[in-house]
Design an enzyme around this catalytic site. Structure first.
Site, mmCIF file in Angstrom:
data_model
loop_
_atom_site.group_PDB
_atom_site.id
_atom_site.type_symbol
_atom_site.label_atom_id
_atom_site.label_comp_id
_atom_site.label_asym_id
_atom_site.label_seq_id
_atom_site.Cartn_x
_atom_site.Cartn_y
_atom_site.Cartn_z
ATOM 1 N N CYS A 197 24.351 -1.601 -23.844
ATOM 2 C CA CYS A 197 23.864 -2.594 -24.792
ATOM 3 C C CYS A 197 22.771 -1.941 -25.627
ATOM 4 O O CYS A 197 22.789 -0.730 -25.824
ATOM 5 C CB CYS A 197 23.362 -3.843 -24.066
ATOM 6 S SG CYS A 197 22.081 -3.518 -22.843
ATOM 7 N N HIS A 240 7.886 26.062 -6.618
ATOM 8 C CA HIS A 240 9.266 25.808 -6.203
ATOM 9 C C HIS A 240 10.147 25.863 -7.451
ATOM 10 O O HIS A 240 10.194 24.924 -8.235
ATOM 11 C CB HIS A 240 9.374 24.436 -5.537
ATOM 12 C CG HIS A 240 10.630 24.215 -4.759
ATOM 13 N ND1 HIS A 240 11.853 23.999 -5.357
ATOM 14 C CD2 HIS A 240 10.860 24.192 -3.412
ATOM 15 C CE1 HIS A 240 12.770 23.843 -4.425
ATOM 16 N NE2 HIS A 240 12.209 23.949 -3.230
#
Length: 632
Positions: free
Chosen positions: A26, A555
């Site tokens: 939408c 990381h």
């Protein structure tokens, strides 16, 4: 992160093609029909950059994006092969018709049929608003040909609603689309409208026909298409196969035409009039109560998609009677959401939060699109939502007393405020301006006073202690005190907050506080002087300790442990001394992406509990010469 990358993450998190039955969108939401919603981790989806929030509604898994939803939709569609229209919306995961209580089925039907029409209705509504403004200030005459033609532009999306809804409803109920269109065309055929306007009694083969106008109506055509589903099944059974190509369309058009004008159309008209009558009755006898409640709870109504259940009422404002409930309530609610977001943008010290809140404020205030504000700001921080709801109740009471009315359908906002103009009731527009200003000021002030917590508070800290620590941290950073330590970015890229990382371990700061970088370069450098504590066997992560006592984990990528070190070339080893700027790792980002992994790199202070606070830099573009965050 680009829409393409975020769309890929969304696609993966919802289970990909194997778990998607259907997708549409939408104005602000991706609407998935999934085979198994339990396979989706809502929290991971919420953490994807660009995602404002998620909603489970009537069997749909809705991902709230905001104004850029069509860009995300286009990218998701490219990733798999699945239905992309409403044809799958009326069935469950086994292909059978969806079950549930009648109310849920009704709201799902209304929402599914109305959502594809919203862009056209918004466009037509804004054209009508502009015409109101131009004629009010005397820049255009209502008798000119230009006015007439432009009025046609604005009226067309509303006038032909029966045909537009016939298309969407036929997809929902899997009815022959062109037959449904014919049913809608019958309702607004010029000759039938002429009979209605003549004021004479109308009969069809001796049967009485209600002299009703179906242009811009909603309920009649929805009921008609619903009935067509059963009619087509019946005709398939009784019409001989050898005559089906001729007899079935003949009988269907004739039966639908008769039943529509004699039975279903009038019932739909009466249902719409009954619904409008109930609203008007409430407005007449308890406007002081109905309007405050509607304005206060409108954000929650929008959140569930229930506002489309009221579409027969506020769409009537385009052609017939003015709306004195839904659209005025939306005016107060939309401005309140924008003001709350703007207050958050002013008050926050986080640059990323400021960017999100500022964009959401503009969307709500100028366009009336509140999902970015609701899901990205007010609902997230709660207190701004409470502020907007309190403001809605206050301004709603005023609107109920003065009986504020909207004379055109447009999503209420600053730009569409002329929808409240009526030359016969000049005070109505003045009241609308008062509501707009009051809603903005009250919400903004309340949000500033109530405040909001951007980060969850630790169990041992009170709100007062937290505020005190934040103030101390800010003072120390600004003064350059010795207690403040700098950690530079190990790689060139885009700096983002840790809570936006698509991994709950990092986003919920289970390993510690910090930031993250979306890398743009393969080379990762030392962020400070110190020692290499650990090089993980899979080479995707390195643990460091600075000479100032900061223990830090770099990381590189998410879930990249699965790559077993292949894309990484580590240049250091355990216990090795490093200087800021030393090359630590060369990572093949292209190979990581090709393998289907996210390259976002969390930078986590694993001993952050030993410090007062970790404060991200406000810059969004960093490299090894730029501070990524400060440790206080």
């Amino acid at each position: 992160m680009s829409a393409k990358d975020s769309a890929k993450q969304i696609y993966d998190e919802v289970g990909g093609e194997a778990n998607i039955n259907y997708l549409t969108h939408c104005v602000t939401r991706l609407r998935f029909r999934l085979k198994d919603e339990s396979k989706v981790d809502d929290e991971k989806v919420k953490q994807i950059p660009g995602v404002m929030g998620i909603n489970h509604q009537n069997g749909q898994y809705q991902v709230i994006i905001g104004n850029a939803v069509s860009d995300y939709y286009d990218q998701v569609v490219k990733l798999g092969n699945f239905p992309t229209d409403e044809s799958a919306d009326a069935t469950d995961n086994t292909g059978n018709e969806k079950k549930g209580n009648l109310f849920d089925q009704f709201t799902s039907f209304i929402s599914s049929c109305m959502s594809p029409l919203i862009p056209a209705l918004i466009g037509g509504g804004m054209i009508k608003v502009i015409l109101i403004l131009l004629t009010t200030v005397g820049w255009m005459s209502t008798k000119s040909q230009t006015y007439t033609i432009i009025s046609v532009f604005g009226d067309a999306p509303f006038y032909f609603l029966p045909i537009e809804l016939a298309i969407t409803a036929s997809k929902y109920h899997k009815v022959n689309q062109m037959m449904a269109v014919i049913a809608g065309a019958i309702l607004i055929h010029p000759d039938f409208i002429s009979l209605v306007n003549s004021g004479k009694t109308i009969h069809l083969m001796g049967l009485p026909v209600t002299a009703a106008s179906y242009s811009s109506s909603v309920i009649p055509i929805l009921l008609i298409v619903w009935a067509m589903k059963y009619l087509e099944k019946f005709l398939d059974k009784v019409v001989p196969a050898s005559f089906k190509s001729i007899l079935k369309p003949l009988l269907e058009i004739f039966i639908v035409g008769v039943v529509s004008l004699v039975i279903i159309g009038p019932i739909g008209t009466w249902a719409g009039e009954l619904l409008s009558g109930i609203v008007l009755l409430i407005q007449k006898h308890a406007a002081w109560l109905a309007m405050p409640l509607m304005a206060a709870f409108m954000p929650l109504i929008v959140m569930t998609g229930m506002h489309w259940a009221f579409s027969p009422i506020f769409l009537a404002a385009s052609f017939a009677t003015p709306d004195s409930l839904i659209l005025p309530a939306m005016l107060a609610a939309n401005i309140g959401q924008g003001a709350a977001s703007l207050a958050v943008a002013v008050k926050t010290k986080n640059k990323n939060t400021r960017q999100v809140a500022s964009a959401a404020a503009v969307s709500a205030l100028l366009a009336g699109v509140t999902e970015p504000a609701l899901y990205g700001v007010t609902l997230k921080y709660k207190k701004p939502l409470y502020a907007s709801m309190i403001s809605g109740a206050i301004t709603g009471l005023f609107m109920g007393i003065v009986n504020l009315r909207s004379f055109a359908f447009a999503v209420p906002s600053i730009l569409s405020i002329p929808q409240f103009v009526n030359n016969k009731i000049p005070s109505n527009f003045i009241y609308a301006i008062i509501v707009l200003i009051a809603s903005f000021i009250i919400t903004f002030v309340l949000t500033m006073v109530l405040g909001f917590n951007e980060e969850p508070q630790v169990a041992s800290a009170t709100d007062t202690d937290s505020k005190k620590n934040n103030d101390v941290a800010a003072t120390k950073i600004e003064s350059g005190a010795k207690e403040t330590k700098k950690v530079y970015s190990p790689v060139k890229g885009e700096l983002i907050t840790l809570d936006s990382v698509n991994d709950p371990t990092f986003a919920q700061k289970m390993l510690g506080d910090g930031v993250a970088v979306i890398p743009e370069d393969n080379n990762f450098y030392a962020p400070f002087d110190g020692v290499v504590e650990t090089v993980f066997p899979t080479k995707h992560a390195i643990g460091l300790k600075s000479d100032t006592g900061i223990e830090m984990l770099i990381h590189i990528g998410l879930d990249t442990v699965e790559l077993k070190g292949e894309p990484y070339d580590v240049k250091v080893k355990d216990k090795q001394r490093i200087k800021k700027g030393d090359l630590l790792v060369v990572a093949d980002l292209a190979a990581i992406k090709k393998a289907g992994y996210d390259t976002v790199t969390p930078l986590v202070v694993t001993n952050s509990k030993e410090f007062v606070e970790v404060v991200p830099n406000e810059k969004t573009t960093v490299d090894n010469g730029t501070v990524a965050f400060y440790v206080v």
